[in-house]
Scaffold this active site. Structure first.
Site, PDB file in Angstrom:
ATOM      1  N   LYS A   6      30.656  56.773  21.247  1.00 41.70           N
ATOM      2  CA  LYS A   6      29.821  56.164  22.286  1.00 41.70           C
ATOM      3  C   LYS A   6      30.429  56.390  23.666  1.00 41.70           C
ATOM      4  O   LYS A   6      29.712  56.654  24.647  1.00 41.70           O
ATOM      5  CB  LYS A   6      29.625  54.673  22.035  1.00 41.70           C
ATOM      6  N   TYR A  10      33.356  55.053  15.945  1.00 44.64           N
ATOM      7  CA  TYR A  10      32.110  54.598  16.584  1.00 44.64           C
ATOM      8  C   TYR A  10      32.272  54.481  18.086  1.00 44.64           C
ATOM      9  O   TYR A  10      31.545  55.107  18.866  1.00 44.64           O
ATOM     10  CB  TYR A  10      31.668  53.262  15.996  1.00 44.64           C
ATOM     11  N   THR A  63      27.720  50.437  24.700  1.00 42.06           N
ATOM     12  CA  THR A  63      28.341  49.241  24.148  1.00 42.06           C
ATOM     13  C   THR A  63      29.599  48.871  24.920  1.00 42.06           C
ATOM     14  O   THR A  63      30.254  49.737  25.525  1.00 42.06           O
ATOM     15  CB  THR A  63      28.712  49.481  22.667  1.00 42.06           C
ATOM     16  N   ASP A  64      29.965  47.606  24.873  1.00 44.09           N
ATOM     17  CA  ASP A  64      31.224  47.175  25.487  1.00 44.09           C
ATOM     18  C   ASP A  64      32.439  47.670  24.699  1.00 44.09           C
ATOM     19  O   ASP A  64      33.570  47.644  25.206  1.00 44.09           O
ATOM     20  CB  ASP A  64      31.270  45.656  25.637  1.00 44.09           C
ATOM     21  N   GLU A  65      32.228  48.150  23.477  1.00 46.78           N
ATOM     22  CA  GLU A  65      33.354  48.588  22.659  1.00 46.78           C
ATOM     23  C   GLU A  65      34.039  49.838  23.197  1.00 46.78           C
ATOM     24  O   GLU A  65      35.150  50.171  22.784  1.00 46.78           O
ATOM     25  CB  GLU A  65      32.909  48.794  21.210  1.00 46.78           C
TER      26      GLU A  65
END
Length: 332
Positions: free
Chosen positions: A152, A148, A121-123
């Site tokens: 990741k 989260y 993810t870009d997060e």
């Protein structure tokens, strides 16, 4: 490749990928899914039985994972705990699935020499200021801000280490926010759509100024397939479709497309630590592998998504009441 193992293939983006593979290739697919609240076996309905095998299991189960990876030509790892609000409420499942599960898969890929692609993810990059012209690239330093995104980020680093230390044949992709069919109603876009379908006013966190870079799940799927087939081992590719919108704009567009006044929504308590802005620069993927999104027009993709939720109320109804009760308990 003839047999793909797709972890989390009954979840949102995983099931969209399975449908995309079946529709656009000759590959057969084995899905490994734990069927937590976010997994739905019905998301795979309509796929021919001779093309799809389903295994109900956990990616942290070494014996199950080893047997399936041994039979696969490639692994595409979608399975993840992924909802920020849930990670703030209880971080433990995110550590189990995102860290231990990824480790378990990497070790199986290492033992059997199996091609591995890791969905991220870009997060992991944290967030950008609203007025910052920059976008995330493959060289942006990691700066996760939630349980989260930090788990990741940790899983990404495991993949990189297993490539360098053990020669695992792996690639990574970090994608912007997905929308489209089969997304759980706890997520932002389907929650607002299903609220309008039920005659409930949509809910907007805070002032709604937070910006996300939206991509249709079918475009994400086509990008992953491109990377799996043509990506360079050890490389990371960012996937985005230039779909930056703030949350207020998205809610207002949903209302307009569904025939409601653009201001027919309620502001609710903002999420703790709510990231300001995500933005993806996918030029490496486009230039090196020749990928292009199909849904370059966000409004067209959003309209198609609305129609899917209208036509598939039986799919999302079982989860709707519990989801809204949970948000109501938090004042959201």
């Amino acid at each position: 490749m003839t047999r793909l193992l797709v972890t989390g293939g009954a979840g949102f983006i995983g099931s969209n990928f399975v449908h995309h593979v079946i529709d656009h290739t000759d590959h057969d697919v084995t899905v490994l899914d734990k069927l937590t609240y976010a997994g739905n076996r019905a998301s795979l309905d309509g796929i021919p039985a001779d093309r799809l095998s389903f295994v109900h299991g956990d990616i942290t189960d070494v014996a199950v994972v080893d047997e399936l990876v041994a039979q696969a030509d490639a692994v595409v790892h979608y399975a993840a705990e992924s909802h920020n609000d849930n990670s703030l409420h209880d971080p433990k499942p995110f550590l189990d699935t995102n860290i231990v599960g990824t480790y378990t898969l990497l070790e199986a890929a290492r033992r059997h020499g199996t091609r591995y692609h890791h969905i991220s993810t870009d997060e992991v990059y944290g967030d950008l200021e609203l007025d910052d012209p920059a976008r995330f690239t493959e060289s942006t330093p990691y700066n996760p801000s939630s349980p989260y995104s930090s788990t990741k980020a940790g899983s990404d680093l495991l993949v990189r280490a297993w490539v360098r230390s053990f020669g695992v044949q792996a690639t990574i992709s970090n994608c912007s926010n997905n929308y489209g069919p089969y997304q759980h109603v706890e997520k932002f876009i389907p929650r607002q759509i299903t609220n309008v379908v039920r005659g409930i006013r949509p809910k907007l966190y805070g002032a709604g100024e937070n910006v996300r870079d939206w991509i249709h799940a079918d475009d994400h799927s086509s990008a992953v397939l491109t990377i799996l087939e043509r990506g360079a081992i050890g490389e990371t590719y960012l996937i985005g479709a230039d779909g930056e919108r703030n949350n207020k704009q998205v809610v207002e567009q949903i209302l307009e497309l569904m025939g409601q006044p653009r201001d027919a929504y309620d502001h609710v308590t903002d999420r703790a630590g709510h990231d300001l802005r995500y933005a993806i620069d996918s030029s490496k993927l486009r230039a090196e592998l020749g990928w292009q999104p199909r849904y370059s027009d966000f409004d067209a993709g959003l309209a198609a998504t609305i129609e899917w939720y209208r036509a598939n109320e039986a799919w999302w109804t079982p989860a709707k009441d519990a989801t809204e009760a949970f948000y109501a308990s938090k004042g959201q």
